[in-house]
Scaffold this motif. Structure first.
Motif, PDB file in Angstrom:
ATOM      1  N   ALA A   1      -7.232  64.403  57.509  1.00 26.56           N
ATOM      2  CA  ALA A   1      -6.268  64.396  58.616  1.00 26.56           C
ATOM      3  C   ALA A   1      -5.721  62.999  58.884  1.00 26.56           C
ATOM      4  CB  ALA A   1      -6.927  64.952  59.877  1.00 26.56           C
ATOM      5  N   LYS A   2      -6.485  61.965  58.495  1.00 25.42           N
ATOM      6  CA  LYS A   2      -5.997  60.590  58.686  1.00 25.42           C
ATOM      7  C   LYS A   2      -4.679  60.370  57.939  1.00 25.42           C
ATOM      8  CE  LYS A   2      -9.646  58.989  60.965  1.00 25.42           C
ATOM      9  NZ  LYS A   2     -10.707  58.265  60.284  1.00 25.42           N
ATOM     10  N   GLY A   3      -4.508  61.069  56.822  1.00 21.20           N
ATOM     11  CA  GLY A   3      -3.285  60.904  56.050  1.00 21.20           C
ATOM     12  C   GLY A   3      -2.057  61.482  56.724  1.00 21.20           C
ATOM     13  N   GLU A   4      -2.256  62.384  57.677  1.00 19.92           N
ATOM     14  CA  GLU A   4      -1.123  63.012  58.356  1.00 19.92           C
ATOM     15  C   GLU A   4      -0.604  62.166  59.513  1.00 19.92           C
ATOM     16  OE1 GLU A   4       0.322  65.652  57.302  1.00 19.92           O
ATOM     17  OE2 GLU A   4      -1.131  66.312  55.796  1.00 19.92           O
ATOM     18  N   HIS A   5      -1.433  61.275  60.031  1.00 20.54           N
ATOM     19  CA  HIS A   5      -1.035  60.511  61.213  1.00 20.54           C
ATOM     20  C   HIS A   5       0.208  59.667  60.951  1.00 20.54           C
ATOM     21  CE1 HIS A   5      -5.470  60.725  62.786  1.00 20.54           C
ATOM     22  NE2 HIS A   5      -4.883  61.891  62.719  1.00 20.54           N
ATOM     23  N   VAL A   6       0.253  59.038  59.789  1.00 24.00           N
ATOM     24  CA  VAL A   6       1.389  58.163  59.500  1.00 24.00           C
ATOM     25  C   VAL A   6       2.669  58.978  59.317  1.00 24.00           C
ATOM     26  CG1 VAL A   6       1.055  58.127  56.991  1.00 24.00           C
ATOM     27  CG2 VAL A   6       2.104  56.171  58.136  1.00 24.00           C
ATOM     28  N   PHE A   7       2.555  60.187  58.773  1.00 24.22           N
ATOM     29  CA  PHE A   7       3.735  61.039  58.641  1.00 24.22           C
ATOM     30  C   PHE A   7       4.253  61.461  60.014  1.00 24.22           C
ATOM     31  CE2 PHE A   7       1.853  62.459  54.346  1.00 24.22           C
ATOM     32  CZ  PHE A   7       2.475  61.414  53.700  1.00 24.22           C
ATOM     33  N   TYR A   8       3.328  61.703  60.937  1.00 26.27           N
ATOM     34  CA  TYR A   8       3.740  62.045  62.300  1.00 26.27           C
ATOM     35  C   TYR A   8       4.536  60.898  62.919  1.00 26.27           C
ATOM     36  CZ  TYR A   8       3.515  62.887  67.303  1.00 26.27           C
ATOM     37  OH  TYR A   8       3.855  63.048  68.621  1.00 26.27           O
ATOM     38  N   ILE A   9       4.083  59.678  62.696  1.00 30.83           N
ATOM     39  CA  ILE A   9       4.757  58.525  63.305  1.00 30.83           C
ATOM     40  C   ILE A   9       6.164  58.352  62.745  1.00 30.83           C
ATOM     41  CG2 ILE A   9       4.722  56.004  63.483  1.00 30.83           C
ATOM     42  CD1 ILE A   9       1.690  56.162  63.695  1.00 30.83           C
ATOM     43  N   ILE A  10       6.307  58.379  61.419  1.00 25.87           N
ATOM     44  CA  ILE A  10       7.633  58.107  60.859  1.00 25.87           C
ATOM     45  C   ILE A  10       8.610  59.258  61.124  1.00 25.87           C
ATOM     46  CG2 ILE A  10       6.736  56.550  59.093  1.00 25.87           C
ATOM     47  CD1 ILE A  10       7.111  58.728  57.032  1.00 25.87           C
ATOM     48  N   LYS A  11       8.094  60.479  61.267  1.00 24.73           N
ATOM     49  CA  LYS A  11       8.994  61.612  61.483  1.00 24.73           C
ATOM     50  C   LYS A  11       9.270  61.879  62.960  1.00 24.73           C
ATOM     51  CE  LYS A  11       8.149  64.205  57.217  1.00 24.73           C
ATOM     52  NZ  LYS A  11       7.795  65.512  56.629  1.00 24.73           N
TER      53      LYS A  11
ATOM     54  N   GLN B   1      13.680  51.520  53.181  1.00 27.03           N
ATOM     55  CA  GLN B   1      13.491  51.814  54.600  1.00 27.03           C
ATOM     56  C   GLN B   1      12.074  52.299  54.879  1.00 27.03           C
ATOM     57  OE1 GLN B   1      15.540  55.222  56.189  1.00 27.03           O
ATOM     58  NE2 GLN B   1      15.510  54.431  58.279  1.00 27.03           N
ATOM     59  N   LEU B   2      11.541  53.125  53.990  1.00 26.30           N
ATOM     60  CA  LEU B   2      10.200  53.672  54.199  1.00 26.30           C
ATOM     61  C   LEU B   2       9.134  52.583  54.194  1.00 26.30           C
ATOM     62  CD1 LEU B   2      10.507  56.932  52.125  1.00 26.30           C
ATOM     63  CD2 LEU B   2       9.754  56.812  54.507  1.00 26.30           C
ATOM     64  N   TYR B   3       9.293  51.572  53.365  1.00 26.80           N
ATOM     65  CA  TYR B   3       8.332  50.462  53.378  1.00 26.80           C
ATOM     66  C   TYR B   3       8.269  49.829  54.769  1.00 26.80           C
ATOM     67  CZ  TYR B   3       7.422  50.253  48.330  1.00 26.80           C
ATOM     68  OH  TYR B   3       7.001  50.521  47.046  1.00 26.80           O
ATOM     69  N   THR B   4       9.440  49.609  55.361  1.00 33.12           N
ATOM     70  CA  THR B   4       9.467  49.011  56.694  1.00 33.12           C
ATOM     71  C   THR B   4       8.851  49.945  57.724  1.00 33.12           C
ATOM     72  OG1 THR B   4      11.465  47.756  56.154  1.00 33.12           O
ATOM     73  CG2 THR B   4      10.945  48.035  58.481  1.00 33.12           C
ATOM     74  N   LEU B   5       9.216  51.218  57.671  1.00 32.07           N
ATOM     75  CA  LEU B   5       8.686  52.181  58.639  1.00 32.07           C
ATOM     76  C   LEU B   5       7.169  52.314  58.523  1.00 32.07           C
ATOM     77  CD1 LEU B   5      11.378  55.014  58.499  1.00 32.07           C
ATOM     78  CD2 LEU B   5      10.996  53.360  60.329  1.00 32.07           C
ATOM     79  N   LEU B   6       6.665  52.318  57.305  1.00 28.38           N
ATOM     80  CA  LEU B   6       5.218  52.433  57.115  1.00 28.38           C
ATOM     81  C   LEU B   6       4.497  51.170  57.577  1.00 28.38           C
ATOM     82  CD1 LEU B   6       5.249  54.258  53.673  1.00 28.38           C
ATOM     83  CD2 LEU B   6       4.530  55.219  55.863  1.00 28.38           C
ATOM     84  N   ALA B   7       5.140  50.020  57.402  1.00 24.99           N
ATOM     85  CA  ALA B   7       4.552  48.781  57.919  1.00 24.99           C
ATOM     86  C   ALA B   7       4.461  48.829  59.443  1.00 24.99           C
ATOM     87  CB  ALA B   7       5.387  47.582  57.473  1.00 24.99           C
ATOM     88  N   LEU B   8       5.533  49.296  60.087  1.00 30.64           N
ATOM     89  CA  LEU B   8       5.523  49.416  61.546  1.00 30.64           C
ATOM     90  C   LEU B   8       4.530  50.488  61.995  1.00 30.64           C
ATOM     91  CD1 LEU B   8       9.374  49.188  62.214  1.00 30.64           C
ATOM     92  CD2 LEU B   8       7.654  47.438  62.695  1.00 30.64           C
ATOM     93  N   ALA B   9       4.433  51.570  61.221  1.00 27.71           N
ATOM     94  CA  ALA B   9       3.461  52.620  61.551  1.00 27.71           C
ATOM     95  C   ALA B   9       2.039  52.077  61.478  1.00 27.71           C
ATOM     96  CB  ALA B   9       3.634  53.803  60.601  1.00 27.71           C
ATOM     97  N   ASN B  10       1.765  51.238  60.493  1.00 23.37           N
ATOM     98  CA  ASN B  10       0.436  50.620  60.399  1.00 23.37           C
ATOM     99  C   ASN B  10       0.129  49.777  61.633  1.00 23.37           C
ATOM    100  OD1 ASN B  10      -0.229  51.775  57.984  1.00 23.37           O
ATOM    101  ND2 ASN B  10      -0.057  49.912  56.764  1.00 23.37           N
ATOM    102  N   LEU B  11       1.137  49.060  62.111  1.00 21.47           N
ATOM    103  CA  LEU B  11       0.926  48.244  63.311  1.00 21.47           C
ATOM    104  C   LEU B  11       0.635  49.121  64.523  1.00 21.47           C
ATOM    105  CD1 LEU B  11       3.693  45.516  62.879  1.00 21.47           C
ATOM    106  CD2 LEU B  11       1.227  45.232  62.599  1.00 21.47           C
TER     107      LEU B  11
END
Length: 315
Positions: free
Chosen positions: A260-270, A289-299
């Protein structure tokens, strides 16, 4: 302070501005003797970050700076003294980041800082993928769909677009690896590219069945223990009244909890950043764009540790 201002204040604290500026400034246009003076690099970076957080087009972001005091303060524009960077300037800044591969380096830089602070543990990885829809209409100048996007079937419905494959830290849910492909590419074919090489265990859903037998996985990651989910039909058929059946079912629940940890980042970007459909044409622009969004999601995922409101390992 309003709720929106609180959100921007948190982003202000989370983003490592100086490190990002040091990354971008060497390729950013310098002030020459001719032509219009370039907008400051920090202001453009802030405008770009705000655009990604709000999920706006270049024109929409320009309007947002005019319309919102909170956004204007975050970007650092005083309408009485400076002009708002226009949509074309923002577009050129995005292209600059893409052409020099800087968005990928932004993700790497942020992950490096998270690793140094002990947030990104790298002991285990969750691999997962999600579909990202693309416009399927042919009502455009070329009369064709984006040739780099493809249709695929998931269940009964058909989808057109691309697929985002991620490798996620099993403890914290932070993304460390990203691969993008057309939507018709199978998840299991990209599994080897989502591992960083230091993990001992990898968790995956049933779509990755047989991954441990693939040649590229055996060649690059021979010592990894794969924990792939049981097929839903097979799990449903378990006799939970027996000891073996109950143990296997409990094991599947544990694996699902980790996955389920893998779904959290998809929830954030979507759902938080609003990227439910790709904005640009082609894989390269959307991947940048996804690289930037995933970096922000990590933060955002690491916010409770970075801002000191949580300790790693606490429940």
């Amino acid at each position: 302070m309003t709720r929106r201002e609180c959100v921007w204040a948190q982003i202000e604290q989370l983003v490592p501005w100086q490190a990002l500026l040091q990354l971008i400034e060497p390729v950013y246009p310098k002030d020459g003797k001719r032509g219009r003076r370039p907008v400051g690099c920090e202001r453009m970076l802030r405008m770009y970050i705000a655009q990604q957080c709000l999920g706006l087009s270049d024109e929409g972001m320009e309007d947002a700076v005019y319309d919102s005091v909170a956004v204007r303060n975050f970007v650092g524009v005083d309408l009485g003294q400076q002009a708002v960077p226009d949509a074309t300037t923002l577009l050129k800044f995005r292209h600059l980041l893409q052409q020099h591969g800087l968005t990928q380096r932004i993700l790497a830089l942020i992950n490096e800082q998270l690793s140094q602070r002990g947030v990104l543990l790298r002991a285990g990885t969750v691999v997962d993928a999600t579909l990202m829809a693309a416009p399927s209409s042919t009502k455009n100048r070329t009369g064709q769909r984006d040739p780099e996007m493809h249709p695929t079937r998931k269940g009964n419905p058909w989808h057109f677009g691309m697929k985002v494959h991620v490798g996620v830290d099993a403890e914290t849910g932070l993304v460390h690896s990203v691969v993008t492909t057309p939507a018709n590419v199978s998840d299991v074919t990209q599994a080897h590219a989502l591992l960083h090489g230091q993990e001992s265990d990898v968790f995956a859903d049933a779509g990755y069945r047989g991954v441990d037998k693939r040649a590229e996985v055996q060649a690059q990651h021979p010592a990894v223990n794969w924990h792939v989910a049981m097929m839903p039909s097979k799990r449903k058929a378990l006799d939970k009244g027996t000891l073996l059946g109950s143990v296997l079912d409990a094991l599947e629940r544990t694996k699902a909890h980790i996955r389920a940890k893998g779904e959290h980042v998809f929830y954030i970007i979507k759902n938080i950043f609003g990227l439910k459909k790709v904005r640009y044409r082609g894989l390269a622009a959307n991947t940048a764009q996804l690289y930037t969004l995933l970096a922000l999601a990590n933060l955002l995922l690491a916010k409770r540790w970075l801002l000191g409101t949580h300790t790693l390992g606490a429940s």
